[in-house]
Design a protein around this motif. Structure first.
Motif, mmCIF file in Angstrom:
data_model
loop_
_atom_site.group_PDB
_atom_site.id
_atom_site.type_symbol
_atom_site.label_atom_id
_atom_site.label_comp_id
_atom_site.label_asym_id
_atom_site.label_seq_id
_atom_site.Cartn_x
_atom_site.Cartn_y
_atom_site.Cartn_z
ATOM 1 N N THR A 261 3.487 6.189 -7.059
ATOM 2 C CA THR A 261 3.743 5.443 -8.292
ATOM 3 C C THR A 261 4.907 6.043 -9.065
ATOM 4 O O THR A 261 5.784 5.319 -9.559
ATOM 5 C CB THR A 261 2.478 5.432 -9.168
ATOM 6 N N THR B 1 -1.971 1.965 -11.563
ATOM 7 C CA THR B 1 -2.471 3.230 -11.028
ATOM 8 C C THR B 1 -3.318 3.975 -12.048
ATOM 9 O O THR B 1 -4.376 4.519 -11.712
ATOM 10 C CB THR B 1 -1.296 4.108 -10.565
ATOM 11 N N ARG C 127 8.197 5.136 -7.455
ATOM 12 C CA ARG C 127 8.598 3.751 -7.699
ATOM 13 C C ARG C 127 9.075 3.554 -9.138
ATOM 14 O O ARG C 127 9.944 2.712 -9.404
ATOM 15 C CB ARG C 127 7.438 2.809 -7.377
ATOM 16 N N ILE D 90 -0.334 -0.853 -6.012
ATOM 17 C CA ILE D 90 0.623 -0.507 -7.055
ATOM 18 C C ILE D 90 1.383 -1.780 -7.408
ATOM 19 O O ILE D 90 2.132 -2.306 -6.587
ATOM 20 C CB ILE D 90 1.593 0.596 -6.599
ATOM 21 N N THR E 242 3.460 -1.210 -13.183
ATOM 22 C CA THR E 242 3.351 -0.248 -12.089
ATOM 23 C C THR E 242 2.524 0.955 -12.513
ATOM 24 O O THR E 242 1.602 1.381 -11.813
ATOM 25 C CB THR E 242 4.753 0.204 -11.637
ATOM 26 N N ALA E 243 2.857 1.508 -13.679
ATOM 27 C CA ALA E 243 2.131 2.669 -14.187
ATOM 28 C C ALA E 243 0.681 2.331 -14.481
ATOM 29 O O ALA E 243 -0.244 3.055 -14.088
ATOM 30 C CB ALA E 243 2.821 3.208 -15.433
#
Length: 315
Positions: free
Chosen positions: A78, A180, A81, A12, A176-177
């Motif tokens: 995810t 994943t 976060r 991630i 981050t998104a």
């Protein structure tokens, strides 16, 4: 039995908090075509499977269903976060980085976030709901008891899930998104290949149809990197005693017609997991001084490593 390895299936990538992206990702977790649904559907089809001669097909369902447990873990982590506003996790200053800074109400950020329940109920974590906040339901799970029907339905489920993740990717530029989402796009294609190949073994030709959707997802940089590694053509057994027979089904040229060969592995290498930092304004984890002292004493205690049928366990 199921064993847990404390590693995430995919890295991630750190970036700034993005509660709106977190809320959108809830559809990929708890929506009708999300990871909770695929996990439960494939596992129940495995649990209810009939016919010893069909064991390779059952083992394929078990492998994909077990992988989906890890997908639930990955996407939930995810989301957490993306909601978490801790400066100890992200680098650049923002309104989310320091809850309560300058005399502000500590959780005032929740009022303008994507889903207030991420703070009010979830303590800045993921929830078993879709993007509208509707709870996940077992009514999504399909198991007809008929293998060809289940495989057809599973192929549709993976195709629709992949379509939604391609849309999710286009909704955000948060690293981050996207890290994943890209991984799940490629693994959804691998599962499309798995069910398409299983149908081929039953005499159904799907070569010209897959992959679904024909979105040219390889234009996404993160997806292209994973495709170059052949991740769309690997399937995992997650089987510790080497009795899995799914390789009898998952083999040969990929139904995606991308020139790759299908291959089976025990499991992905994964990446190290990190435990999220404390959130005092959420009272999480809520350990007072006495409890913290007990935790520290337990951590320092010398404990013998337990052993069992599957071998020694590191303490």
């Amino acid at each position: 039995m199921f064993f847990h390895v404390q590693r995430l299936q995919n890295e991630i990538v750190p970036d700034e908090p993005d509660p709106a992206a977190a809320n959108a990702l809830q559809e990929g977790l708890g929506g009708q075509f999300g990871e909770m649904r695929t996990m439960m559907q494939y596992l129940f089809q495995s649990f209810n499977f009939r016919g010893a001669t069909g064991k390779p097909f059952r083992d394929l369902l078990y492998g994909v269903g077990t992988e989906e447990i890890g997908h639930v873990e990955l996407i939930a982590t995810t989301i957490a976060r993306l909601v978490d506003g801790s400066p100890r996790y992200q680098g650049n200053p923002s309104d989310l980085d320091e809850p309560g800074a300058g005399g502000a109400t500590p959780l005032s950020v929740a009022l303008s976030g994507g889903n207030i329940h991420h703070w009010l109920v979830g303590a800045q974590g993921a929830l078993p709901v879709d993007a509208q906040g509707d709870p996940w339901t077992g009514k999504y799970v399909y198991d007809s008891g008929n293998l060809p029907l289940n495989l057809l339905y599973n192929l549709m489920l993976e195709s629709t899930g992949r379509l939604q993740k391609c849309r999710l990717y286009e909704m955000t530029d948060n690293k981050t998104a996207r890290s994943t989402i890209a991984y799940l796009i490629v693994r959804d294609q691998a599962h499309e290949n798995a069910y398409a190949k299983a149908l081929e073994k039953l005499g159904v030709e799907w070569n010209k149809l897959l992959p679904i959707p024909k979105t040219s997802a390889e234009k996404f940089p993160e997806v292209a990197t994973l495709l170059e590694k052949g991740l769309q053509s690997k399937q995992y057994t997650f089987n510790i005693d080497q009795k899995n027979e799914a390789a009898k089904v998952f083999n040969g040229p990929s139904p995606s017609n991308d020139g790759t060969e299908l291959s089976m592995e025990q499991g992905p290498q994964g990446v190290e997991m990190e435990i999220a930092v404390e959130r005092p304004e959420e009272f999480g984890p809520g350990l007072d001084a006495d409890l913290m002292e007990l935790v520290q004493a337990t951590a320092e205690m010398e404990m013998s490593a337990p052993t069992g049928e599957w071998g020694a366990v590191n303490g």
